[in-house]
Design a protein around this motif. Structure first.
Motif, PDB file in Angstrom:
ATOM      1  N   ARG A   1     -12.508 -17.626  -3.968  1.00  0.00           N
ATOM      2  CA  ARG A   1     -13.842 -17.966  -4.484  1.00  0.00           C
ATOM      3  C   ARG A   1     -14.208 -17.145  -5.724  1.00  0.00           C
ATOM      4  O   ARG A   1     -15.068 -17.556  -6.508  1.00  0.00           O
ATOM      5  N   TRP A   2     -13.555 -15.996  -5.909  1.00  0.00           N
ATOM      6  CA  TRP A   2     -13.945 -15.124  -7.013  1.00  0.00           C
ATOM      7  C   TRP A   2     -13.284 -15.512  -8.334  1.00  0.00           C
ATOM      8  O   TRP A   2     -13.710 -15.038  -9.388  1.00  0.00           O
ATOM      9  N   HIS A   3     -12.243 -16.340  -8.290  1.00  0.00           N
ATOM     10  CA  HIS A   3     -11.557 -16.761  -9.516  1.00  0.00           C
ATOM     11  C   HIS A   3     -11.151 -15.558 -10.371  1.00  0.00           C
ATOM     12  O   HIS A   3     -11.432 -15.490 -11.578  1.00  0.00           O
ATOM     13  N   LEU A   4     -10.492 -14.599  -9.736  1.00  0.00           N
ATOM     14  CA  LEU A   4     -10.095 -13.378 -10.444  1.00  0.00           C
ATOM     15  C   LEU A   4      -8.989 -13.656 -11.449  1.00  0.00           C
ATOM     16  O   LEU A   4      -8.087 -14.454 -11.186  1.00  0.00           O
ATOM     17  N   PRO A   5      -8.989 -12.983 -12.588  1.00  0.00           N
ATOM     18  CA  PRO A   5      -7.854 -13.091 -13.520  1.00  0.00           C
ATOM     19  C   PRO A   5      -6.609 -12.504 -12.880  1.00  0.00           C
ATOM     20  O   PRO A   5      -6.670 -11.682 -11.956  1.00  0.00           O
ATOM     21  N   ALA A   6      -5.451 -12.902 -13.391  1.00  0.00           N
ATOM     22  CA  ALA A   6      -4.177 -12.520 -12.777  1.00  0.00           C
ATOM     23  C   ALA A   6      -4.011 -11.009 -12.693  1.00  0.00           C
ATOM     24  O   ALA A   6      -3.484 -10.474 -11.711  1.00  0.00           O
ATOM     25  N   ARG A   7      -4.458 -10.292 -13.701  1.00  0.00           N
ATOM     26  CA  ARG A   7      -4.295  -8.840 -13.711  1.00  0.00           C
ATOM     27  C   ARG A   7      -5.062  -8.191 -12.560  1.00  0.00           C
ATOM     28  O   ARG A   7      -4.575  -7.267 -11.898  1.00  0.00           O
ATOM     29  N   VAL A   8      -6.269  -8.688 -12.303  1.00  0.00           N
ATOM     30  CA  VAL A   8      -7.062  -8.134 -11.201  1.00  0.00           C
ATOM     31  C   VAL A   8      -6.473  -8.557  -9.859  1.00  0.00           C
ATOM     32  O   VAL A   8      -6.467  -7.783  -8.894  1.00  0.00           O
ATOM     33  N   ARG A   9      -5.971  -9.788  -9.762  1.00  0.00           N
ATOM     34  CA  ARG A   9      -5.327 -10.212  -8.517  1.00  0.00           C
ATOM     35  C   ARG A   9      -4.118  -9.339  -8.208  1.00  0.00           C
ATOM     36  O   ARG A   9      -3.830  -9.022  -7.050  1.00  0.00           O
ATOM     37  N   ALA A  10      -3.403  -8.920  -9.250  1.00  0.00           N
ATOM     38  CA  ALA A  10      -2.280  -8.003  -9.033  1.00  0.00           C
ATOM     39  C   ALA A  10      -2.758  -6.678  -8.461  1.00  0.00           C
ATOM     40  O   ALA A  10      -2.155  -6.124  -7.523  1.00  0.00           O
ATOM     41  N   GLU A  11      -3.861  -6.160  -8.990  1.00  0.00           N
ATOM     42  CA  GLU A  11      -4.398  -4.892  -8.497  1.00  0.00           C
ATOM     43  C   GLU A  11      -4.889  -5.025  -7.057  1.00  0.00           C
ATOM     44  O   GLU A  11      -4.688  -4.128  -6.229  1.00  0.00           O
ATOM     45  N   VAL A  12      -5.527  -6.155  -6.753  1.00  0.00           N
ATOM     46  CA  VAL A  12      -5.995  -6.405  -5.388  1.00  0.00           C
ATOM     47  C   VAL A  12      -4.811  -6.468  -4.420  1.00  0.00           C
ATOM     48  O   VAL A  12      -4.847  -5.892  -3.321  1.00  0.00           O
ATOM     49  N   THR A  13      -3.745  -7.147  -4.810  1.00  0.00           N
ATOM     50  CA  THR A  13      -2.555  -7.259  -3.959  1.00  0.00           C
ATOM     51  C   THR A  13      -1.941  -5.894  -3.700  1.00  0.00           C
ATOM     52  O   THR A  13      -1.537  -5.579  -2.575  1.00  0.00           O
ATOM     53  N   GLN A  14      -1.874  -5.075  -4.724  1.00  0.00           N
ATOM     54  CA  GLN A  14      -1.340  -3.731  -4.551  1.00  0.00           C
ATOM     55  C   GLN A  14      -2.250  -2.902  -3.638  1.00  0.00           C
ATOM     56  O   GLN A  14      -1.770  -2.121  -2.811  1.00  0.00           O
ATOM     57  N   GLN A  15      -3.552  -3.080  -3.770  1.00  0.00           N
ATOM     58  CA  GLN A  15      -4.488  -2.343  -2.925  1.00  0.00           C
ATOM     59  C   GLN A  15      -4.310  -2.720  -1.453  1.00  0.00           C
ATOM     60  O   GLN A  15      -4.384  -1.870  -0.564  1.00  0.00           O
ATOM     61  N   GLU A  16      -4.060  -3.993  -1.205  1.00  0.00           N
ATOM     62  CA  GLU A  16      -3.809  -4.425   0.168  1.00  0.00           C
ATOM     63  C   GLU A  16      -2.527  -3.785   0.700  1.00  0.00           C
ATOM     64  O   GLU A  16      -2.448  -3.379   1.875  1.00  0.00           O
ATOM     65  N   ALA A  17      -1.499  -3.671  -0.138  1.00  0.00           N
ATOM     66  CA  ALA A  17      -0.258  -3.007   0.274  1.00  0.00           C
ATOM     67  C   ALA A  17      -0.517  -1.554   0.657  1.00  0.00           C
ATOM     68  O   ALA A  17       0.038  -1.042   1.647  1.00  0.00           O
ATOM     69  N   LEU A  18      -1.377  -0.872  -0.107  1.00  0.00           N
ATOM     70  CA  LEU A  18      -1.718   0.511   0.201  1.00  0.00           C
ATOM     71  C   LEU A  18      -2.407   0.608   1.556  1.00  0.00           C
ATOM     72  O   LEU A  18      -2.115   1.504   2.362  1.00  0.00           O
ATOM     73  N   GLY A  19      -3.335  -0.324   1.802  1.00  0.00           N
ATOM     74  CA  GLY A  19      -4.013  -0.325   3.097  1.00  0.00           C
ATOM     75  C   GLY A  19      -3.039  -0.535   4.246  1.00  0.00           C
ATOM     76  O   GLY A  19      -3.129   0.115   5.296  1.00  0.00           O
ATOM     77  N   ARG A  20      -2.100  -1.440   4.078  1.00  0.00           N
ATOM     78  CA  ARG A  20      -1.103  -1.704   5.129  1.00  0.00           C
ATOM     79  C   ARG A  20      -0.207  -0.483   5.344  1.00  0.00           C
ATOM     80  O   ARG A  20       0.179  -0.166   6.481  1.00  0.00           O
ATOM     81  N   ALA A  21       0.140   0.208   4.263  1.00  0.00           N
ATOM     82  CA  ALA A  21       0.954   1.419   4.402  1.00  0.00           C
ATOM     83  C   ALA A  21       0.218   2.481   5.217  1.00  0.00           C
ATOM     84  O   ALA A  21       0.809   3.143   6.081  1.00  0.00           O
ATOM     85  N   MET A  22      -1.079   2.634   4.953  1.00  0.00           N
ATOM     86  CA  MET A  22      -1.866   3.626   5.691  1.00  0.00           C
ATOM     87  C   MET A  22      -1.997   3.268   7.160  1.00  0.00           C
ATOM     88  O   MET A  22      -2.083   4.158   8.023  1.00  0.00           O
ATOM     89  N   LEU A  23      -2.022   1.987   7.469  1.00  0.00           N
ATOM     90  CA  LEU A  23      -2.165   1.538   8.853  1.00  0.00           C
ATOM     91  C   LEU A  23      -0.833   1.456   9.587  1.00  0.00           C
ATOM     92  O   LEU A  23      -0.786   1.081  10.763  1.00  0.00           O
ATOM     93  N   GLY A  24       0.278   1.784   8.898  1.00  0.00           N
ATOM     94  CA  GLY A  24       1.565   1.858   9.557  1.00  0.00           C
ATOM     95  C   GLY A  24       2.337   0.564   9.635  1.00  0.00           C
ATOM     96  O   GLY A  24       3.243   0.429  10.472  1.00  0.00           O
ATOM     97  N   ASP A  25       2.035  -0.399   8.766  1.00  0.00           N
ATOM     98  CA  ASP A  25       2.822  -1.633   8.750  1.00  0.00           C
ATOM     99  C   ASP A  25       4.264  -1.331   8.326  1.00  0.00           C
ATOM    100  O   ASP A  25       4.521  -0.340   7.634  1.00  0.00           O
ATOM    101  N   PRO A  26       5.223  -2.186   8.709  1.00  0.00           N
ATOM    102  CA  PRO A  26       6.627  -1.949   8.333  1.00  0.00           C
ATOM    103  C   PRO A  26       6.790  -1.824   6.815  1.00  0.00           C
ATOM    104  O   PRO A  26       6.088  -2.481   6.040  1.00  0.00           O
TER     105      PRO A  26
END
Length: 485
Positions: A320-345
């Motif tokens: 819904r936010w229609h983020l530009p590709a550069r921001v979507r990349a940052e969001v995706t990386q941020q989600e990876a960081l969250g998963r790392a902190m929570l102990g995902d594989p």
């Protein structure tokens, strides 16, 4: 007014403010409601009902009425006081205001507009070309006389502000443009138009550029003055101009939130992030709304709240936010960081980091003022390194940090911060001497640019090095950091 403030009831403060003899006549509920982004019925209920308890609303209302922080029963972001001094032509305690004489880089020149001494932005070329240098001494005296009033008074601050310019010098600024901005601030409904909004945008972009080299405490006064200008004038402009103005305001409020994060004032950061979201909604700027959610996710990382960090990042990534590709990349990386902190594989984390890299690689070239333009390949790599540290791979992280920092591609402030993260990774990898050496270099930068956030990260490195506390390099690192804690 003091009795009303002592009652800890904002409704009584509103009533006392409206009926104060200084106004000459009673200010109507309709008029004050407009100042506070309320309607008349809401203001009436606040004045006659129970004392409001919502801290974010209390902060916003106190800010709108320019109530001095020392008279409030709750804590207001302390740099609000700096805003007053920036607008009222009074040098703030830190950093010192530019001197009135011209300098090579330009500065703020005290001039008299509509009978008031205020600061206007000019550069050295404008001063020399216009013959203004001979008048600076006289005008500085006028400026000093203008500030004999109490600049912290909300009434004096508003009076001085309406005749002045809350901005900074910009390259190539001409007197015609300066005069147009001055007219706009004196009569926003008539004169504040697209070129003035663009002027504010240029001031914001210059502040963002200055931040990387100068740090938050030298950038903050300019930003708060600019946001005061936007907020005050947005009440008086035409509807289409208001939307344009609030779009710039949302961008500036998000940046102010970042500055407060860097000096470790989370309450003030949340205040500005919320204001950025509100203004972005009114300006119908969907991308900025998603971007603010990303920034709140990054703030949750500062607080080590992994679950909230992950869910905010996921909310930021919604279509819904229609983020530009550069921001979507940052969001995706941020989600990876969250998963790392929570102990995902680790494979899951690596997969999301690879997705972020693909998004960034395919992102189009952006203009200098585009959303998330700072998120480059180098930024992605140092963020990847943070993620690998959280995933239990500090040696890999330390190598990534070294590769990027050795390029010299990051700003002065960011070099200091990511060296702190590098020191943490080295300490976890069992490299105490190298960690201490890198930590000392980071501490020097943190002290120079007043980055409390960097100092906090370095403080977290010390317990990891405690096993090697007798080593000379570790002792020197501790001594370098201790005075700044």
């Amino acid at each position: 007014m003091r009795e009303a403030l002592a009652s800890w009831h904002m409704g009584r403060v509103f009533y006392a403010y409206r009926t104060h003899p200084w106004n000459g006549r009673v200010v109507s509920q309709e008029a004050m409601a407009t100042w506070l982004d309320l309607n008349q019925a809401q203001l009436s209920r606040i004045e006659s009902g129970k004392s409001p308890q919502d801290l974010s609303k209390l902060m916003r209302w106190a800010h709108s009425l320019k109530i001095p922080a020392d008279l409030l029963w709750f804590k207001l972001p302390e740099a609000r006081q700096v805003t007053a001094t920036a607008v009222a032509a009074r040098p703030p305690a830190e950093p010192p205001a530019p001197k009135p004489e011209a300098s090579q880089a330009g500065g703020l020149l005290p001039v008299v507009i509509n009978g008031r001494a205020v600061l206007v932005p000019v550069d050295a070329e404008t001063i020399a070309a216009s013959g203004l240098s001979s008048f600076t001494g006289h005008l500085a005296d006028e400026s000093a006389r203008a500030t004999e009033q109490d600049p912290m008074s909300p009434l004096n601050r508003r009076d001085l502000f309406r005749g002045g310019i809350a901005a900074i010098a910009l390259p190539g600024l001409g007197l015609d443009e300066l005069q147009h901005v001055a007219h706009a601030l004196d009569d926003a409904h008539r004169y504040l138009d697209g070129p003035v909004v663009d002027y504010f945008r240029r001031v914001l972009e210059k502040a963002k550029c200055d931040d990387g080299a100068l740090g938050p405490k030298k950038t903050m006064p300019v930003m708060l003055a600019l946001l005061d200008a936007i907020e005050s004038q947005a009440r008086e402009v035409k509807p289409h101009v208001r939307r344009e103005l609030l779009a710039v305001g949302a961008d500036g409020a998000e940046f102010a939130g970042w500055l407060y994060r860097d000096i470790q004032q989370p309450q003030a950061a949340v205040f500005w992030y919320d204001r950025a979201m509100e203004w972005a909604q009114e300006a119908d700027n969907a991308a900025m709304q998603g971007y603010v959610l990303l920034k709140k996710s990054q703030m949750a990382y500062d607080e080590r709240d992994a679950l909230r960090m992950l869910t905010l990042a996921q909310a930021a990534g919604h279509d819904r936010w229609h983020l530009p590709a550069r921001v979507r990349a940052e969001v995706t990386q941020q989600e990876a960081l969250g998963r790392a902190m929570l102990g995902d594989p680790l494979d899951v984390v690596r997969g999301q980091l690879a997705d972020a890299e693909t998004l960034l690689t395919n992102a189009p070239e952006d203009t200098p003022d585009a959303l998330g333009v700072y998120f480059t390949g180098h930024t992605r790599l140092v963020r990847d390194a943070i993620t690998y540290t959280e995933a239990g791979k500090p040696s890999l992280a330390a190598d990534l940090f070294s590769d990027v920092l050795n390029t010299g591609a990051l700003s002065h402030r960011d070099t200091g911060f990511f060296n702190a993260r590098r020191a943490a990774a080295l300490a976890l990898s069992g490299e105490p001497d190298e960690a201490a050496k890198v930590g000392r270099a980071s501490a020097a930068v943190a002290h120079e640019v007043k980055s409390v956030r960097t100092v906090r990260v370095l403080g977290e490195v010390l317990p990891t090095l405690d096993h090697w506390r007798s080593r000379p390099a570790v002792r020197e690192f501790r001594e370098a950091l201790t005075p700044q804690q």
